[in-house]
Design a protein around this motif. Structure first.
Motif, PDB file in Angstrom:
ATOM      1  N   UNK A 294       0.861  -1.183   0.000  1.00 23.35           N
ATOM      2  CA  UNK A 294       0.000   0.000   0.000  1.00 23.35           C
ATOM      3  C   UNK A 294       0.893   1.228   0.000  1.00 23.35           C
ATOM      4  N   UNK A 295       0.633   2.184  -0.891  1.00 20.60           N
ATOM      5  CA  UNK A 295       1.493   3.337  -1.082  1.00 20.60           C
ATOM      6  C   UNK A 295       1.363   4.390  -0.003  1.00 20.60           C
ATOM      7  N   UNK A 296       1.981   5.526  -0.281  1.00 19.17           N
ATOM      8  CA  UNK A 296       2.029   6.626   0.682  1.00 19.17           C
ATOM      9  C   UNK A 296       0.667   7.297   0.814  1.00 19.17           C
ATOM     10  N   UNK A 297       0.426   7.861   2.007  1.00 18.58           N
ATOM     11  CA  UNK A 297      -0.730   8.719   2.277  1.00 18.58           C
ATOM     12  C   UNK A 297      -2.069   8.013   2.095  1.00 18.58           C
ATOM     13  N   UNK A 298      -2.103   6.708   2.305  1.00 18.29           N
ATOM     14  CA  UNK A 298      -3.358   5.965   2.185  1.00 18.29           C
ATOM     15  C   UNK A 298      -4.256   6.263   3.390  1.00 18.29           C
ATOM     16  N   UNK A 299      -5.557   6.188   3.151  1.00 12.65           N
ATOM     17  CA  UNK A 299      -6.548   6.263   4.226  1.00 12.65           C
ATOM     18  C   UNK A 299      -7.474   5.067   4.064  1.00 12.65           C
ATOM     19  N   UNK A 300      -7.394   4.135   5.007  1.00 14.29           N
ATOM     20  CA  UNK A 300      -8.199   2.910   4.957  1.00 14.29           C
ATOM     21  C   UNK A 300      -9.062   2.889   6.209  1.00 14.29           C
ATOM     22  N   UNK A 301     -10.364   2.938   6.012  1.00 13.63           N
ATOM     23  CA  UNK A 301     -11.273   3.120   7.148  1.00 13.63           C
ATOM     24  C   UNK A 301     -11.809   1.793   7.673  1.00 13.63           C
ATOM     25  N   UNK A 302     -12.602   1.888   8.712  1.00 16.84           N
ATOM     26  CA  UNK A 302     -12.965   0.776   9.578  1.00 16.84           C
ATOM     27  C   UNK A 302     -13.477  -0.449   8.825  1.00 16.84           C
ATOM     28  N   UNK A 303     -12.922  -1.582   9.173  1.00 16.32           N
ATOM     29  CA  UNK A 303     -13.453  -2.851   8.708  1.00 16.32           C
ATOM     30  C   UNK A 303     -13.124  -3.222   7.287  1.00 16.32           C
ATOM     31  N   UNK A 304     -12.277  -2.468   6.609  1.00 16.63           N
ATOM     32  CA  UNK A 304     -11.908  -2.823   5.235  1.00 16.63           C
ATOM     33  C   UNK A 304     -11.025  -4.070   5.248  1.00 16.63           C
ATOM     34  N   UNK A 305     -11.052  -4.813   4.147  1.00 13.89           N
ATOM     35  CA  UNK A 305     -10.269  -6.037   4.015  1.00 13.89           C
ATOM     36  C   UNK A 305      -9.420  -5.948   2.745  1.00 13.89           C
ATOM     37  N   UNK A 306      -8.120  -6.044   2.912  1.00  9.95           N
ATOM     38  CA  UNK A 306      -7.196  -6.027   1.786  1.00  9.95           C
ATOM     39  C   UNK A 306      -6.585  -7.424   1.686  1.00  9.95           C
ATOM     40  N   UNK A 307      -6.772  -8.079   0.545  1.00 13.62           N
ATOM     41  CA  UNK A 307      -6.360  -9.468   0.387  1.00 13.62           C
ATOM     42  C   UNK A 307      -4.882  -9.633   0.103  1.00 13.62           C
TER      43      UNK A 307
ATOM     44  N   UNK B  62      -1.767  -4.908  -4.607  1.00  9.57           N
ATOM     45  CA  UNK B  62      -0.848  -3.779  -4.720  1.00  9.57           C
ATOM     46  C   UNK B  62      -1.646  -2.508  -4.985  1.00  9.57           C
ATOM     47  N   UNK B  63      -1.425  -1.513  -4.139  1.00  5.31           N
ATOM     48  CA  UNK B  63      -2.201  -0.278  -4.172  1.00  5.31           C
ATOM     49  C   UNK B  63      -1.248   0.901  -4.210  1.00  5.31           C
ATOM     50  N   UNK B  64      -1.551   1.885  -5.057  1.00 13.40           N
ATOM     51  CA  UNK B  64      -0.694   3.054  -5.219  1.00 13.40           C
ATOM     52  C   UNK B  64      -0.849   4.079  -4.107  1.00 13.40           C
ATOM     53  N   UNK B  65      -0.355   5.274  -4.372  1.00  7.40           N
ATOM     54  CA  UNK B  65      -0.359   6.348  -3.385  1.00  7.40           C
ATOM     55  C   UNK B  65      -1.730   7.009  -3.287  1.00  7.40           C
ATOM     56  N   UNK B  66      -1.960   7.598  -2.118  1.00  6.17           N
ATOM     57  CA  UNK B  66      -3.158   8.416  -1.838  1.00  6.17           C
ATOM     58  C   UNK B  66      -4.463   7.643  -2.027  1.00  6.17           C
TER      59      UNK B  66
END
Length: 363
Positions: free
Chosen positions: A149-162, A166-170
């Motif tokens: 997961x890239x820079x400055x990410x915002x991942x809020x409650x209860x999310x699931x990343x498998x 691969x995730x970019x910035x912001x």
């Protein structure tokens, strides 16, 4: 804390007038605005609301007579919703997540956490995960092994990343989203009824028993920079290659992207959009609410599909489409007009039939 009219106007690159040192603490609709609010009246239709409210300052349309509206200060914007974007960014404090790894988070020792990251309670981060600097991860998020997961990410409650996503910035991810679940992919040992129907467009030799064999998802999901994913949306991993979403694409709540789907850059996918497996979506495509896209088809660059459109065949670049099945919007409007005329047409036909019948009897 508040902002002066001067600060807001400077941030928005907008013209301002009146007491530029006046401080506002929040934004409000004109009629509901109190003395500390910036009333949002970017169209002359909302002028009466300013008189009903108590705002001393307002964001107004170009050329507005702010003094006649009883204001002490005003900001003038040529494009209201664009100004709203900048203003809301200034006024939004964002979630309160301490810039530490919470002691009740579970982080695998092989994970790499970037400088300034904020990890909330009950977050689980798997082996070999890489989190970029200044990421903010709220409570109850899980990030599986090998994800990046890239820079400055915002991942809020209860999310699931498998796993291996691969995730970019912001990146912005709303609560409950699931990115990287297995794709919905099954096959039968013999030709299935679905395969037969696709080949014959409706004909079946016989109805027979069939069972489903699971095709496992060996790919993952790859999201570009500046992607947003709405609450309870799902993006399935690919079968062999990754499911891909391009830079700048925004995905609303309750959207489903199937396995192997390829979405281009700067697309807008509204609520309850469903894109079936292996469909390809071009750049800058806008799909209105409840649009459905069939599997294995291509939607070209700059296509705009109105709400509830069902895209069953390839859509050429730049086309504006509507309806089920999708046709050019102007064609669909003519279809709808014709459908509204059907009762009158039916009555006309019935009257003609009656006249012909009576004439036949008289002859």
């Amino acid at each position: 804390m508040g902002h002066t009219i001067r600060e807001i106007a400077t941030a928005l690159d907008a013209e301002a007038a009146g007491n530029l040192d006046l401080v506002v603490t929040h934004a409000a609709e004109p009629a509901a605005a109190d003395a500390d609010a910036l009333a949002l009246a970017m169209d002359a239709r909302y002028a009466e609301g300013i008189r009903q409210g108590a705002a001393r300052a307002a964001m107004l349309w170009q050329g507005a007579d702010w003094q006649a509206l009883g204001l002490e200060a005003a900001i003038f914007v040529p494009r209201g919703r664009l100004a709203m974007a900048g203003l809301s960014r200034m006024l939004d404090p964002g979630p309160q997540i301490a810039r530490v790894v919470h002691p009740m988070a579970l982080v695998d020792p092989t994970a790499e956490i970037g400088e300034g990251a904020a990890i909330g309670p009950f977050v689980t981060i798997g082996a070999q995960v890489r989190i970029g600097p200044n990421a903010r991860i709220a409570s109850h998020v899980s990030i599986a092994e090998g994800a990046e997961i890239g820079a400055d990410a915002l991942i809020l409650q209860g999310a699931r990343i498998g796993a291996r996503v691969r995730i970019g910035d912001r990146f912005i991810c709303q609560p409950g989203a699931v990115i990287g679940a297995d794709g919905f992919s099954f096959v039968t040992p013999e030709k299935s009824g679905v395969e037969e129907i696709r080949e014959t467009l409706g004909e079946r030799e016989e109805i027979r028993q069939q069972s489903w064999v699971r095709i496992h998802s060996l790919g993952s999901v790859r999201l570009g920079d500046d992607v947003e994913v709405g609450a309870n949306s799902t993006i399935d991993r690919g079968t062999i290659r990754d499911t891909v979403v391009g830079n700048g694409t925004k995905i609303d709540n309750l959207v489903q992207l199937g396995h192997n789907v390829q979405v281009g850059s700067d697309c807008l996918l509204c609520g309850q959009v469903g894109i079936a497996g292996s469909a390809r979506i071009g750049n800058r495509v806008v799909l209105g609410g409840q649009v459905g896209v069939s599997d294995n088809i291509f939607v070209g660059d700059d296509v705009i599909a109105g709400g509830s459109t069902k895209i069953r065949t390839n859509a050429p670049a730049g086309r504006v489409i509507l309806g089920d099945p999708a046709v050019k919007m102007e064609t669909q409007i003519e279809i709808q007009k014709a459908m509204r005329r059907l009762p009158r047409l039916a009555a006309t036909v019935a009257a003609l039939q009656k006249a012909v019948s009576l004439k036949g009897q008289s002859d």
